[in-house]
Design a protein around this motif. Structure first.
Motif, PDB file in Angstrom:
ATOM      1  N   THR A  21       6.872   9.093  20.449  1.00  0.00           N
ATOM      2  CA  THR A  21       6.393  10.451  20.703  1.00  0.00           C
ATOM      3  C   THR A  21       4.949  10.597  20.260  1.00  0.00           C
ATOM      4  O   THR A  21       4.646  10.425  19.077  1.00  0.00           O
ATOM      5  CB  THR A  21       7.256  11.477  19.945  1.00  0.00           C
ATOM      6  OG1 THR A  21       8.622  11.298  20.326  1.00  0.00           O
ATOM      7  CG2 THR A  21       6.810  12.896  20.239  1.00  0.00           C
ATOM      8  N   PRO A  22       4.018  10.890  21.179  1.00  0.00           N
ATOM      9  CA  PRO A  22       2.612  11.076  20.791  1.00  0.00           C
ATOM     10  C   PRO A  22       2.412  12.285  19.880  1.00  0.00           C
ATOM     11  O   PRO A  22       3.108  13.296  19.999  1.00  0.00           O
ATOM     12  CB  PRO A  22       1.893  11.280  22.131  1.00  0.00           C
ATOM     13  CG  PRO A  22       2.778  10.605  23.135  1.00  0.00           C
ATOM     14  CD  PRO A  22       4.180  10.872  22.637  1.00  0.00           C
ATOM     15  N   TRP A  23       1.445  12.165  18.975  1.00  0.00           N
ATOM     16  CA  TRP A  23       1.054  13.247  18.067  1.00  0.00           C
ATOM     17  C   TRP A  23       0.538  14.439  18.865  1.00  0.00           C
ATOM     18  O   TRP A  23       0.776  15.582  18.498  1.00  0.00           O
ATOM     19  CB  TRP A  23      -0.040  12.698  17.151  1.00  0.00           C
ATOM     20  CG  TRP A  23      -0.521  13.582  16.059  1.00  0.00           C
ATOM     21  CD1 TRP A  23       0.045  13.770  14.825  1.00  0.00           C
ATOM     22  CD2 TRP A  23      -1.705  14.401  16.057  1.00  0.00           C
ATOM     23  NE1 TRP A  23      -0.712  14.625  14.065  1.00  0.00           N
ATOM     24  CE2 TRP A  23      -1.794  15.043  14.792  1.00  0.00           C
ATOM     25  CE3 TRP A  23      -2.710  14.649  16.993  1.00  0.00           C
ATOM     26  CZ2 TRP A  23      -2.837  15.901  14.448  1.00  0.00           C
ATOM     27  CZ3 TRP A  23      -3.754  15.514  16.651  1.00  0.00           C
ATOM     28  CH2 TRP A  23      -3.806  16.127  15.395  1.00  0.00           C
ATOM     29  N   ASP A  24      -0.164  14.171  19.964  1.00  0.00           N
ATOM     30  CA  ASP A  24      -0.695  15.210  20.848  1.00  0.00           C
ATOM     31  C   ASP A  24       0.418  15.664  21.795  1.00  0.00           C
ATOM     32  O   ASP A  24       0.939  14.877  22.589  1.00  0.00           O
ATOM     33  CB  ASP A  24      -1.868  14.634  21.650  1.00  0.00           C
ATOM     34  CG  ASP A  24      -2.596  15.679  22.484  1.00  0.00           C
ATOM     35  OD1 ASP A  24      -2.015  16.755  22.745  1.00  0.00           O
ATOM     36  OD2 ASP A  24      -3.743  15.414  22.896  1.00  0.00           O
ATOM     37  N   TYR A  25       0.792  16.941  21.712  1.00  0.00           N
ATOM     38  CA  TYR A  25       1.880  17.470  22.540  1.00  0.00           C
ATOM     39  C   TYR A  25       1.633  17.279  24.035  1.00  0.00           C
ATOM     40  O   TYR A  25       2.569  17.238  24.825  1.00  0.00           O
ATOM     41  CB  TYR A  25       2.057  18.978  22.275  1.00  0.00           C
ATOM     42  CG  TYR A  25       2.710  19.313  20.964  1.00  0.00           C
ATOM     43  CD1 TYR A  25       4.096  19.255  20.815  1.00  0.00           C
ATOM     44  CD2 TYR A  25       1.954  19.714  19.869  1.00  0.00           C
ATOM     45  CE1 TYR A  25       4.702  19.588  19.619  1.00  0.00           C
ATOM     46  CE2 TYR A  25       2.546  20.043  18.666  1.00  0.00           C
ATOM     47  CZ  TYR A  25       3.921  19.982  18.546  1.00  0.00           C
ATOM     48  OH  TYR A  25       4.521  20.310  17.350  1.00  0.00           O
ATOM     49  N   ARG A  26       0.378  17.194  24.437  1.00  0.00           N
ATOM     50  CA  ARG A  26       0.035  17.172  25.862  1.00  0.00           C
ATOM     51  C   ARG A  26       0.295  15.817  26.513  1.00  0.00           C
ATOM     52  O   ARG A  26       0.227  15.692  27.732  1.00  0.00           O
ATOM     53  CB  ARG A  26      -1.430  17.570  26.040  1.00  0.00           C
ATOM     54  CG  ARG A  26      -1.746  18.959  25.505  1.00  0.00           C
ATOM     55  CD  ARG A  26      -3.228  19.225  25.436  1.00  0.00           C
ATOM     56  NE  ARG A  26      -3.915  18.320  24.530  1.00  0.00           N
ATOM     57  CZ  ARG A  26      -5.185  18.418  24.200  1.00  0.00           C
ATOM     58  NH1 ARG A  26      -5.911  19.393  24.697  1.00  0.00           N
ATOM     59  NH2 ARG A  26      -5.753  17.551  23.379  1.00  0.00           N
ATOM     60  N   ILE A  27       0.551  14.792  25.699  1.00  0.00           N
ATOM     61  CA  ILE A  27       0.770  13.440  26.209  1.00  0.00           C
ATOM     62  C   ILE A  27       2.271  13.178  26.305  1.00  0.00           C
ATOM     63  O   ILE A  27       3.008  13.463  25.356  1.00  0.00           O
ATOM     64  CB  ILE A  27       0.099  12.395  25.288  1.00  0.00           C
ATOM     65  CG1 ILE A  27      -1.366  12.772  25.022  1.00  0.00           C
ATOM     66  CG2 ILE A  27       0.217  10.991  25.867  1.00  0.00           C
ATOM     67  CD1 ILE A  27      -2.229  12.916  26.267  1.00  0.00           C
ATOM     68  N   PRO A  28       2.765  12.628  27.419  1.00  0.00           N
ATOM     69  CA  PRO A  28       4.209  12.367  27.527  1.00  0.00           C
ATOM     70  C   PRO A  28       4.649  11.246  26.592  1.00  0.00           C
ATOM     71  O   PRO A  28       3.812  10.484  26.077  1.00  0.00           O
ATOM     72  CB  PRO A  28       4.364  11.936  28.996  1.00  0.00           C
ATOM     73  CG  PRO A  28       3.028  11.386  29.377  1.00  0.00           C
ATOM     74  CD  PRO A  28       2.019  12.184  28.611  1.00  0.00           C
ATOM     75  N   LYS A  29       5.934  11.147  26.362  1.00  0.00           N
ATOM     76  CA  LYS A  29       6.464  10.023  25.579  1.00  0.00           C
ATOM     77  C   LYS A  29       6.083   8.713  26.261  1.00  0.00           C
ATOM     78  O   LYS A  29       5.973   8.649  27.490  1.00  0.00           O
ATOM     79  CB  LYS A  29       7.977  10.130  25.439  1.00  0.00           C
ATOM     80  CG  LYS A  29       8.413  11.252  24.515  1.00  0.00           C
ATOM     81  CD  LYS A  29       9.928  11.278  24.346  1.00  0.00           C
ATOM     82  CE  LYS A  29      10.321  12.373  23.364  1.00  0.00           C
ATOM     83  NZ  LYS A  29      11.791  12.430  23.169  1.00  0.00           N
ATOM     84  N   ILE A  30       5.883   7.677  25.458  1.00  0.00           N
ATOM     85  CA  ILE A  30       5.432   6.376  25.972  1.00  0.00           C
ATOM     86  C   ILE A  30       6.488   5.331  25.624  1.00  0.00           C
ATOM     87  O   ILE A  30       6.979   5.293  24.491  1.00  0.00           O
ATOM     88  CB  ILE A  30       4.068   5.993  25.351  1.00  0.00           C
ATOM     89  CG1 ILE A  30       3.017   7.074  25.679  1.00  0.00           C
ATOM     90  CG2 ILE A  30       3.602   4.624  25.857  1.00  0.00           C
ATOM     91  CD1 ILE A  30       1.750   6.966  24.858  1.00  0.00           C
ATOM     92  N   ARG A  31       6.821   4.503  26.593  1.00  0.00           N
ATOM     93  CA  ARG A  31       7.824   3.453  26.381  1.00  0.00           C
ATOM     94  C   ARG A  31       7.113   2.162  25.998  1.00  0.00           C
ATOM     95  O   ARG A  31       6.254   1.676  26.745  1.00  0.00           O
ATOM     96  CB  ARG A  31       8.649   3.260  27.649  1.00  0.00           C
ATOM     97  CG  ARG A  31       9.829   2.316  27.459  1.00  0.00           C
ATOM     98  CD  ARG A  31      10.695   2.295  28.676  1.00  0.00           C
ATOM     99  NE  ARG A  31       9.941   1.912  29.868  1.00  0.00           N
ATOM    100  CZ  ARG A  31      10.482   1.778  31.066  1.00  0.00           C
ATOM    101  NH1 ARG A  31      11.763   2.024  31.249  1.00  0.00           N
ATOM    102  NH2 ARG A  31       9.747   1.430  32.096  1.00  0.00           N
TER     103      ARG A  31
END
Length: 971
Positions: free
Chosen positions: A285-295
């Motif tokens: 989960t990115p610290w920045d809310y605007r970025i989607p989760k990254i696999r």
């Protein structure tokens, strides 16, 4: 090699090619571009039917072999490629020319570089998984992006619209907006941003990407949601009625992916188990809310679950719900002060490595054994003001980088002379020197709540370029002759000078002198050693100068006011430090008249320098523009003012300024402050630009009501000012018909530099705001809001939403949401005494008020600008920054239980803040006492944190490759 660069352009696109070119042009890395296709023995014609990639590989290998022989077969050449066929074909063909993969390159040449090996393994693993996935059959989650030529043709025809994707961090899953860019902003006829509703319509674009949008039919347009929402993944306000429909579209292509390093948090052990069968593929989960989760693929998920980690995105396939990425490095433990500061820096792409040995070698020396002094050559060439002018500075307490000083005196003809004297940084920083390139890359000094990262080494920023009291310094001065009564400008002089500042004043002391409180002179070091008679004469001289400057500043301000200059209100919270850099208090900045006096003098200098450099170089001067704001951004301001019976006319800066001046509530001065704050938020951001890229009518600065403006007065901390100083020196040389020593940027290069500086300025603003919010949270964290008196405060409602209100707390400069309906559907209820509780009921919202009615029939109404009592607490979050939570506990203003202690509360807060904010890091500091001393010494030398390893250097090089100075977002 030239062919290698063109291969990047051919295979990866122009943006990656531009990044590589920028890296090659950076003189710090001593890279040379070899034009092998224009060298007789290296050029190879492409054979009939030969694939472009095969020809490029063959050309690069042939050039490597030629260069090996050119060096007398004495220097081995390494050609790194991921083309396995090329490795097999050429790997053993020529002794001394090694053709190997990047993995083998690391193994053979950098075997001990553990972090780089881990990064390489992570990238290779991610690539293998992508290849495996592409071979499997998946249903598509997203449509394919349209080809580039279709997008460009569509933009030209008006079918598609180009802009920058801006995700709403409060509703990251459902709301994003595209701000129009380039021709689209002029030709589309749209007056507002375009709403992109939902992640499907976003079509794999990420916040900051330059996207191409297709408008949906009007019957499919949606509106912004008016409810408050916590930053949760699902839509909390699904049942809420949205506002008026606005232009809505979907992303059909991406012109430029602005991906960067992202700070993420690994899921907890329980969440990992719930993610399913393949535990090596982890959703972070990115610290920045605007970025989607990254696999990402990793076997370290459990070990890293308590840390902030940096990852990069590699790709986002149409078959995948989430983008794929790889692990880069660990930043620090969640909640640790240094780890959280490192997170803020990475999230804003701020590099804080120390200045290099090569850069420091260019610096002048100033030691007790070898003190710096004015050179005879400079004495001959500069105007010497040391014995003729009373020069002094007025700055915040503890300021080390004193950019500017002031002077005012009466001339023999009775007129006045006003002088603004700015540190002559360009004397010490030669164009295209190592330190100049470093300053250009940094672009600004980064000020965080508890530290700063300097644009220039401290030998300049805190010493030889700092206009300290009682020492000789080089300056660039602007001096005006003013009429003795009207203060109208008769003439102006620009040039290099030598000054000796008589006093280094702090704002509060200058204000006391202006107000007639002369006892403050005891706190001014320059007065302490003087005899009484001499002291009184010098004090009278200084008081006259400050008073005269203030009179002149009032006149200048009044002139700008007549043209429509705006007096805006920003919430500026200052972390107050003591001599040992411990934090005293978190307090909103108090405005003083002397602030305005200094500011007006600086604005005047900036304005006159702007006119001068534009007249001399109309197509390559660096100016600063402030475009008029979009009228729709003022709608909330107009409605809020209307609730108090005020009319705000926003047709021009003049009508807006006059309206704000008249919007005063005698019973509550906070109303005008909040209206000005709303006006500030509605503004476009000021931007640097090259005059060759804009029509003259676009030069105007809306907020300052000036036709031309630039930044000249802070060259220690802004690279834009260094450029302007060089332009001014070139203009002076041009006037004297002398040869110009300064090498100036072309319009194209200057425009590119302006985009870079604008980008870095935005990063500096964001990092300062985020670090202040971090300290706000640390101050209130671990306190019991039920028993701690300081967790109660007076708040002012400044916006009404469908499920709550937005509240401003003047004491701490905090703005935040206060919910009137909680997650369980209960609404707030207040008894006659003013205390509140949650009960079943409903909310009814109108334009300027919201009413909470319980099932039992009790109701309470909250109006705009009502004062309420607010309880402050902190919501601790694993994956994101902690946030301040506000809860209304009474619909009445907050009354301090003991009014007599009001005056003492500030002192109490200071001492408590020192203890509480530093408590969490004390143990770590004690455990690393020796290391801490070393870091402190380095901080004093470099004013920044030291890099950790060669890997950090390699990371910096890669970051420079990622840096695209052509990127620009609307500020």
């Amino acid at each position: 090699m030239q062919t290698a660069c063109q291969a990047v352009q051919h295979q990866r696109g122009r943006r990656q090619y531009n990044k590589l070119r920028n890296l090659l042009k950076d003189a710090r890395h001593d890279c040379v571009l070899f034009a092998n296709e224009f060298q007789q023995h290296c050029y190879l014609p492409r054979e009939k039917g030969e694939a472009m990639e095969k020809w490029q590989t063959r050309s690069i290998y042939n050039s490597a072999v030629w260069y090996y022989h050119h060096c007398g077969d004495r220097m081995p050449i390494v050609m790194v490629t991921e083309d396995e066929e090329a490795i097999l074909q050429y790997g053993s063909e020529t002794e001394g020319v090694f053709v190997i993969s990047f993995k083998n390159y690391l193994d053979n040449f950098w075997p001990d570089l553990k972090a780089a090996h881990e990064l390489c393994d992570s990238i290779l693993q991610s690539r293998r998984e992508r290849e495996n996935e592409s071979q499997e059959t998946h249903g598509k989650e997203y449509p394919e992006h349209l080809p580039l030529e279709v997008l460009e043709a569509g933009i030209k025809s008006g079918r598609y619209i180009q802009g920058i994707l801006n995700v709403n961090k409060h509703r990251a899953q459902i709301e994003a907006f595209v701000r129009l860019q380039g021709a689209s902003s002029k030709d589309s006829g749209l007056l507002s941003d375009i709403l992109i509703h939902g992640t499907k319509a976003r079509n794999r674009s990420i916040h900051g990407d330059v996207v191409v949008v297709e408008l949906l039919p009007k019957n499919e347009w949606k509106g912004r949601t008016a409810a408050l929402c916590e930053n949760d993944s699902e839509d909390k306000a699904a049942g809420e009625s949205p506002s008026e429909p606005m232009p809505t579209g979907r992303v059909v292509g991406i012109l430029q992916k602005n991906w960067r390093d992202y700070v993420v948090t690994f899921p907890s052990k329980e969440e990992v188990q719930s993610q399913g069968k393949n535990a090596q593929k982890i959703l972070v989960t990115p610290w920045d809310y605007r970025i989607p989760k990254i696999r990402i693929s990793t076997q370290q998920a459990e070990a890293l679950q308590d840390f902030r980690v940096v990852v990069r995105i590699d790709s986002w396939e149409t078959t995948s719900v989430y983008p794929n990425g790889h692990f880069v490095r660990v930043l620090g433990r969640i909640g640790d002060l240094e780890g959280e500061i490192a997170t803020i820096l990475v999230e804003n792409s701020i590099s804080v490595v120390p200045f290099s040995e090569a850069q420091m070698c260019e610096m002048p020396v100033n030691t007790p054994e070898n003190p710096w002094k004015v050179s005879p050559k400079e004495e001959r060439e500069r105007k010497d003001l040391r014995n003729t002018h009373l020069v002094f500075s007025i700055d915040p307490k503890g300021c080390e980088d004193v950019d500017d000083t002031l002077s005012v005196r009466t001339l023999n003809n009775g007129n006045l002379e006003l002088g603004v004297h700015i540190a002559d940084v360009t004397h010490f920083v030669a164009p295209n020197s190592y330190i100049d390139i470093e300053a250009r890359t940094r672009a600004t000094t980064y000020y965080l709540a508890d530290r700063r990262f300097d644009m220039l080494p401290s030998i300049l920023s805190a010493d030889l370029c700092s206009l300290l009291g009682g020492v000789d310094r080089y300056a660039v001065s602007v001096m005006w002759e003013l009429d003795k009564t009207s203060y109208e400008i008769k003439k102006v002089w620009y040039g290099r000078t030598i000054i000796r500042s008589a006093y280094k004043l702090f704002y509060e002391a200058a204000q006391e002198l202006l107000d007639g409180n002369f006892s403050i002179a005891d706190d001014i070091p320059e007065f302490k050693a003087l005899e009484e008679q001499s002291r009184q004469a010098k004090l009278d001289e200084l008081v006259w100068a400050i008073g005269k400057l203030t009179d002149i500043a009032r006149h200048i301000r009044a002139k700008r006011d007549r043209c429509g200059a705006l007096e805006l209100e920003g919430v500026e919270v200052r972390v107050q430090l003591d001599d040992k850099k411990n934090i005293h208090d978190l307090i909103p900045k108090q405005p003083l008249e002397v602030h305005e006096t200094v500011a007006e003098c600086m604005i005047l200098a900036n304005h006159w320098v702007a006119k001068k450099i534009w007249e001399s170089f109309p197509h390559q001067a660096l100016l600063r523009q402030h475009p008029p704001p979009h009228q729709e951004f003022f709608s909330e301001l107009r409605e809020c003012a209307k609730a108090k019976g005020f009319f705000i006319d926003t047709r021009s800066n003049k009508t807006l300024a006059d309206s704000l001046d008249s919007a005063n509530d005698p019973s509550d001065p906070m109303v005008n402050k909040l209206l000005r704050s709303m006006a500030t938020q509605a503004m476009s951001n000021a931007l640097y630009f090259s005059t060759g890229s804009c029509a003259e009518e676009e030069f105007h600065h809306y907020g300052l009501a000036l036709d031309k403006y630039t930044h000249f007065t802070s060259p220690i901390r802004r690279y834009s000012d260094i450029v302007v100083h060089r332009l001014l020196m070139a203009a002076i040389s041009k006037d004297k018909k002398m040869e110009m020593k300064e090498s100036l940027f072309s319009n194209k290069d200057l425009e590119e530099l302006c985009r870079h500086i604008n980008n870095r300025n935005r990063a500096a603003q964001h990092s300062q705001k985020q670090s202040t919010e971090l300290f706000q949270c640390m101050y209130f964290k671990d306190r019991d809001p039920e028993t701690e008196e300081r967790c109660m405060a007076d708040g002012v409602i400044y916006s009404i939403r469908t499920n709550g209100v937005l509240v401003f707390i003047p004491r701490f400069g905090i703005k935040g949401a206060a919910y009137l309906k909680n997650k369980d559907g209960l609404v707030i209820s207040c008894d006659p005494e003013g205390s509140s509780e949650w009960k079943p009921g409903s909310l009814q919202r109108s334009q300027n008020k919201i009413t909470s009615t319980t099932a039992g029939g009790q109701s309470v109404t909250f109006h705009l600008f009502d004062h309420v009592t607010v309880k402050i607490s902190v919501q601790a979050l694993r994956c994101h920054s902690d946030t301040i939570r506000l809860e209304i506990i009474s619909n009445k203003p907050y009354m301090t239980p003991n009014p007599e202690l009001c005056h003492q509360s500030s002192l109490l807060l200071r001492s408590e803040l020192v203890k509480e904010v530093t408590r969490s890091v004390e143990e770590a500091q004690l455990a690393q006492e020796v290391k801490g001393k070393v870091l402190q010494e380095e901080y004093q030398e470099f004013c920044q944190t030291k890099g950790r390893s060669l890997y950090t250097l390699l990371e910096e090089i890669r970051d420079l490759a990622l840096l695209d100075v052509s990127d620009s977002y609307v500020m």
